[in-house]
Design a protein around this motif. Structure first.
Motif, mmCIF file in Angstrom:
data_model
loop_
_atom_site.group_PDB
_atom_site.id
_atom_site.type_symbol
_atom_site.label_atom_id
_atom_site.label_comp_id
_atom_site.label_asym_id
_atom_site.label_seq_id
_atom_site.Cartn_x
_atom_site.Cartn_y
_atom_site.Cartn_z
ATOM 1 N N PRO A 91 0.788 -1.236 0.000
ATOM 2 C CA PRO A 91 0.000 0.000 0.000
ATOM 3 C C PRO A 91 0.822 1.290 0.000
ATOM 4 O O PRO A 91 0.482 2.229 -0.721
ATOM 5 C CB PRO A 91 -0.836 -0.101 1.274
ATOM 6 C CG PRO A 91 -0.510 -1.385 1.925
ATOM 7 C CD PRO A 91 0.505 -2.114 1.130
ATOM 8 N N ALA A 131 3.829 1.925 -1.123
ATOM 9 C CA ALA A 131 4.460 2.149 -2.426
ATOM 10 C C ALA A 131 3.410 2.507 -3.488
ATOM 11 O O ALA A 131 3.688 3.304 -4.394
ATOM 12 C CB ALA A 131 5.235 0.902 -2.850
ATOM 13 N N THR A 132 2.227 1.943 -3.364
ATOM 14 C CA THR A 132 1.154 2.269 -4.319
ATOM 15 C C THR A 132 0.767 3.744 -4.196
ATOM 16 O O THR A 132 0.602 4.449 -5.199
ATOM 17 C CB THR A 132 -0.064 1.357 -4.068
ATOM 18 O OG1 THR A 132 0.340 -0.003 -4.268
ATOM 19 C CG2 THR A 132 -1.213 1.693 -4.997
ATOM 20 N N VAL A 133 0.655 4.201 -2.966
ATOM 21 C CA VAL A 133 0.340 5.627 -2.739
ATOM 22 C C VAL A 133 1.444 6.500 -3.320
ATOM 23 O O VAL A 133 1.183 7.499 -4.013
ATOM 24 C CB VAL A 133 0.161 5.895 -1.229
ATOM 25 C CG1 VAL A 133 0.100 7.398 -0.952
ATOM 26 C CG2 VAL A 133 -1.098 5.207 -0.717
ATOM 27 N N ALA A 166 3.571 5.801 -5.692
ATOM 28 C CA ALA A 166 3.585 5.748 -7.163
ATOM 29 C C ALA A 166 2.516 6.683 -7.738
ATOM 30 O O ALA A 166 2.758 7.379 -8.741
ATOM 31 C CB ALA A 166 3.351 4.318 -7.637
ATOM 32 N N LEU A 188 -6.277 3.303 2.061
ATOM 33 C CA LEU A 188 -4.834 3.253 1.824
ATOM 34 C C LEU A 188 -4.133 4.226 2.775
ATOM 35 O O LEU A 188 -4.725 5.239 3.172
ATOM 36 C CB LEU A 188 -4.523 3.642 0.369
ATOM 37 C CG LEU A 188 -4.915 2.628 -0.697
ATOM 38 C CD1 LEU A 188 -4.738 3.228 -2.089
ATOM 39 C CD2 LEU A 188 -4.088 1.356 -0.578
ATOM 40 N N PRO A 189 -2.877 3.955 3.118
ATOM 41 C CA PRO A 189 -2.173 4.825 4.069
ATOM 42 C C PRO A 189 -1.623 6.077 3.400
ATOM 43 O O PRO A 189 -0.478 6.104 2.942
ATOM 44 C CB PRO A 189 -1.034 3.922 4.561
ATOM 45 C CG PRO A 189 -0.752 3.012 3.401
ATOM 46 C CD PRO A 189 -2.058 2.799 2.691
ATOM 47 N N PHE A 219 -3.466 12.119 -8.704
ATOM 48 C CA PHE A 219 -3.274 11.247 -7.543
ATOM 49 C C PHE A 219 -4.590 10.550 -7.196
ATOM 50 O O PHE A 219 -4.636 9.328 -6.993
ATOM 51 C CB PHE A 219 -2.781 12.080 -6.359
ATOM 52 C CG PHE A 219 -2.646 11.300 -5.083
ATOM 53 C CD1 PHE A 219 -1.490 10.590 -4.804
ATOM 54 C CD2 PHE A 219 -3.685 11.276 -4.155
ATOM 55 C CE1 PHE A 219 -1.371 9.868 -3.625
ATOM 56 C CE2 PHE A 219 -3.574 10.559 -2.975
ATOM 57 C CZ PHE A 219 -2.413 9.852 -2.706
ATOM 58 N N LEU A 227 -5.693 6.302 -7.798
ATOM 59 C CA LEU A 227 -6.051 5.398 -6.701
ATOM 60 C C LEU A 227 -7.544 5.094 -6.671
ATOM 61 O O LEU A 227 -8.031 4.420 -5.760
ATOM 62 C CB LEU A 227 -5.593 6.000 -5.371
ATOM 63 C CG LEU A 227 -4.065 6.143 -5.247
ATOM 64 C CD1 LEU A 227 -3.687 6.792 -3.925
ATOM 65 C CD2 LEU A 227 -3.360 4.794 -5.400
ATOM 66 N N THR A 245 9.485 4.703 -0.191
ATOM 67 C CA THR A 245 8.878 3.365 -0.315
ATOM 68 C C THR A 245 9.240 2.776 -1.672
ATOM 69 O O THR A 245 9.180 1.577 -1.861
ATOM 70 C CB THR A 245 7.359 3.420 -0.167
ATOM 71 O OG1 THR A 245 6.845 4.257 -1.188
ATOM 72 C CG2 THR A 245 6.965 3.954 1.191
ATOM 73 N N LEU A 246 9.584 3.627 -2.605
ATOM 74 C CA LEU A 246 10.077 3.212 -3.925
ATOM 75 C C LEU A 246 11.537 3.643 -4.057
ATOM 76 O O LEU A 246 11.917 4.704 -3.553
ATOM 77 C CB LEU A 246 9.273 3.895 -5.047
ATOM 78 C CG LEU A 246 7.790 3.553 -5.164
ATOM 79 C CD1 LEU A 246 7.126 4.480 -6.187
ATOM 80 C CD2 LEU A 246 7.590 2.092 -5.568
ATOM 81 N N VAL A 274 7.917 5.400 -13.313
ATOM 82 C CA VAL A 274 6.573 5.994 -13.310
ATOM 83 C C VAL A 274 6.609 7.360 -13.994
ATOM 84 O O VAL A 274 5.742 7.689 -14.823
ATOM 85 C CB VAL A 274 6.049 6.133 -11.859
ATOM 86 C CG1 VAL A 274 4.730 6.908 -11.830
ATOM 87 C CG2 VAL A 274 5.883 4.756 -11.225
#
Lengths: 111, 206
Positions: free
Chosen positions: A59, A61-63, A65, B9-10, B108, B112, B185-186, B194
């Protein structure tokens, strides 16, 4: 920036995947990241892309991205809207990327 | 506004704060435009981006529609034509800033599967013009210094600063951009994948 980051950090990536998402870019979650970017721009297959990326990278990383895609929707408009030139040196440095992805077709700044 | 804590989602708190700030800026009088004009530009740009039929009736509306829906078709002679019709370059730059930040936030949400945030109610008040040393060189609009992304909106300093702040929250700060190995996180390479795919779909050469 993609080729710079990959090269500098010793990662092997298939740059052609940027233009042809049927290819595997060779990064963790790479196909799923490409799908989320496409969903963000086109508004199509959003839930499918989101679920795939959630399964691949989780989650947070999805946010992030989605945030990166949003940021580049902003930056693309700023670059296109202000006629941001790509200098000769930058063009020379990126020549192989420009050729691999046939990017000259997108260069409006000389017109 | 931006009650993203309710989502499944966080969403980072700094991201929510950045989005709220974008909406606050959007509603307030700007450097050359009133709050009502800024929100009107955002509304037209959003409609154009979502593929709705838009019939611009003023240069401001025409600029907003093109920037929102088809930015890759922008050429310098079109910007010059808008100027001849009374849209000063600094006003155009302000519209670029307003539309681009709203689109970032909308994208954004779209990515999502969230509903788009309703646009804010404009705040009253007059714009506060700021004079700069911006001039047109190799770019298509006036800038302070050589044309680079960090100076792209520098003819309207408030827009440039707002762009940098959102850029830092959604992607990387200008200082973080120097690090090809940065990982949040990436990893940076995943972020750039991306970014590159987004840009090529938008037909953006830069």
């Amino acid at each position: 920036m993609l080729s710079w980051s990959a090269t500098t950090t010793g990662r092997t990536i298939d740059l052609r995947a940027v233009a042809d998402p049927t290819r595997d870019p060779g990064l963790p979650g790479g196909r799923e990241l490409l799908a989320l970017a496409e969903a963000a721009v086109t508004g199509e297959h959003v839930l499918e892309a989101r679920e795939r990326l959630l399964a691949a990278l989780g989650p947070a990383a999805t946010v992030d991205a989605a945030a990166v895609a949003g940021n580049f929707e902003m930056m693309n408009r700023i670059a296109d809207g202000t006629g941001m030139p790509v200098g000769k040196a930058a063009r020379r440095d990126r020549a192989f990327v420009i050729e691999a992805l046939d990017l000259d077709r997108l260069d409006h700044t000389g017109t | 506004m931006f009650d993203l804590a309710q989502m499944d989602l966080p969403i980072r708190a700094d991201l929510v704060a950045a989005f709220r700030e974008v909406w606050e800026q959007l509603a307030r009088p700007g450097t050359r435009l009133s709050g009502a004009e800024r929100v009107a530009a955002a509304r037209i740009a959003r409609a154009a981006r979502e593929g709705e039929q838009v019939a611009p009736s003023t240069p401001l509306e025409e600029a907003a529609a093109r920037l929102g829906g088809r930015p890759w078709t922008i050429r310098p002679d079109w910007i010059d034509k808008l100027a001849e019709q009374g849209l000063a370059p600094e006003v155009y730059v302000e519209i670029v800033g307003v539309v681009s930040r709203m689109t970032a936030v909308d994208t954004f949400h779209r990515a999502l599967g969230f509903d788009l945030e309703p646009l804010p109610e404009p705040r009253p008040g007059a714009p506060r013009p700021v004079e700069t040393k911006a001039r047109r060189t190799r770019g298509w609009v006036p800038m302070v210094g050589p044309p680079t992304i960090p100076t792209a909106l520098s003819a309207v300093p408030a827009e440039n600063e707002a762009m940098e702040a959102l850029h830092g929250a959604m992607y990387l700060t200008m200082a973080e951009m120097q690090d090809p190995d940065i990982r949040k996180t990436l990893h940076r390479t995943q972020m750039e994948l991306v970014a590159a795919r987004t840009s090529i779909l938008n037909q953006c050469f830069y």
